[in-house]
Design an enzyme around this catalytic site. Structure first.
Site, mmCIF file in Angstrom:
data_model
loop_
_atom_site.group_PDB
_atom_site.id
_atom_site.type_symbol
_atom_site.label_atom_id
_atom_site.label_comp_id
_atom_site.label_asym_id
_atom_site.label_seq_id
_atom_site.Cartn_x
_atom_site.Cartn_y
_atom_site.Cartn_z
ATOM 1 N N LYS A 8 -18.275 -5.710 8.359
ATOM 2 C CA LYS A 8 -17.108 -6.579 8.200
ATOM 3 C C LYS A 8 -16.267 -6.508 9.474
ATOM 4 O O LYS A 8 -15.967 -5.418 9.951
ATOM 5 C CB LYS A 8 -16.290 -6.064 7.006
ATOM 6 C CG LYS A 8 -15.502 -7.126 6.280
ATOM 7 C CD LYS A 8 -15.005 -6.546 4.963
ATOM 8 C CE LYS A 8 -13.590 -6.980 4.660
ATOM 9 N NZ LYS A 8 -13.047 -6.338 3.467
ATOM 10 N N HIS A 68 0.843 -1.208 0.000
ATOM 11 C CA HIS A 68 0.000 0.000 0.000
ATOM 12 C C HIS A 68 0.876 1.255 0.000
ATOM 13 O O HIS A 68 0.594 2.221 -0.713
ATOM 14 C CB HIS A 68 -0.885 0.044 1.264
ATOM 15 C CG HIS A 68 -1.883 -1.076 1.376
ATOM 16 N ND1 HIS A 68 -2.006 -1.842 2.515
ATOM 17 C CD2 HIS A 68 -2.815 -1.537 0.505
ATOM 18 C CE1 HIS A 68 -2.971 -2.732 2.349
ATOM 19 N NE2 HIS A 68 -3.473 -2.574 1.133
ATOM 20 N N SER A 90 -2.931 -7.680 3.170
ATOM 21 C CA SER A 90 -3.201 -7.526 4.609
ATOM 22 C C SER A 90 -3.581 -8.878 5.210
ATOM 23 O O SER A 90 -3.272 -9.158 6.372
ATOM 24 C CB SER A 90 -4.340 -6.527 4.824
ATOM 25 O OG SER A 90 -3.981 -5.275 4.317
ATOM 26 N N ARG A 115 -2.121 -6.346 -8.240
ATOM 27 C CA ARG A 115 -0.972 -7.224 -7.956
ATOM 28 C C ARG A 115 -0.811 -8.277 -9.032
ATOM 29 O O ARG A 115 0.287 -8.635 -9.415
ATOM 30 C CB ARG A 115 -1.167 -7.931 -6.615
ATOM 31 C CG ARG A 115 -0.984 -7.026 -5.430
ATOM 32 C CD ARG A 115 -1.472 -7.676 -4.174
ATOM 33 N NE ARG A 115 -2.893 -8.005 -4.300
ATOM 34 C CZ ARG A 115 -3.669 -8.370 -3.302
ATOM 35 N NH1 ARG A 115 -3.163 -8.511 -2.098
ATOM 36 N NH2 ARG A 115 -4.952 -8.631 -3.485
#
Ligand code: PNS
Length: 159
Positions: free
Chosen positions: A41, A17, A128, A90
């Site tokens: 969440k 990030h 993450s 990615r």
């Protein structure tokens, strides 16, 4: 004045990030890191914790700030008058989902464009989720996140 949003969960923020933030800060006049505050969440860190963690890492940039947002990204974009969303890609596996979101956002708010930056190769494996998984087993996460935030992550798993 080109203001861009870099939105995400950042639970926690990683070197991947931060690489996108550094490159975005060069590309745009102003970058607002948008931390999603999604009560539906379960996150490791509260939105406020994530904002203060990220804020502590941004002092090197004069044109990057961080804020939490709830609800739709397009509404946050309207609120802060941003017309660009930055997302990191990615691998090809990210692409389908990202394309769908970007197109949906643009249907709903045609002034909003999404710019994709390809993640630097040395961080292309990183997420993450991987950081949380490693940290939860007491693994070394120093290759994944800045040292300042390592104790904060470890503390979450020491309880
Ligand atoms: O880091 P993440 O979890 O991949 O980030 C995803 C994020 C926050 C960019 C995305 O979930 C988002 O924009 N959420 C806000 C709600 C919204 O606008 N959703 C778009 C639905 S089409």
């Amino acid at each position: 004045m080109k203001r861009a949003i870099y939105p995400g969960s950042f639970d926690p923020i990683t070197f991947g990030h931060l690489d996108i933030i550094a490159r975005s800060a060069d590309l745009f006049d102003e970058v607002v890191v948008g931390v999603l505050d999604n009560s539906a969440k379960t996150a490791l860190f509260s939105a406020q914790e994530r904002v203060s963690m990220i804020d502590g890492l941004l002092s090197v940039y004069s044109n990057v700030s961080v804020r939490a947002f709830g609800g739709l990204l397009i509404d946050f974009a309207k609120q802060i008058d941003a017309h660009v969303v930055i997302r990191g890609l990615r691998a090809v596996t990210d692409f389908e989902y990202e394309l769908q979101i970007a197109q949906t956002n643009r249907v709903e708010y045609p002034k909003l464009d999404t710019v994709f930056l390809t993640t630097s190769l040395n961080y292309s494996y990183l997420s993450s989720t991987i950081v949380r998984e490693f940290a939860s087993y007491g693994g070394d996460i120093s290759h994944f996140v800045p040292e300042e935030i390592i104790p904060l992550i470890q503390e979450k798993y020491s309880r």
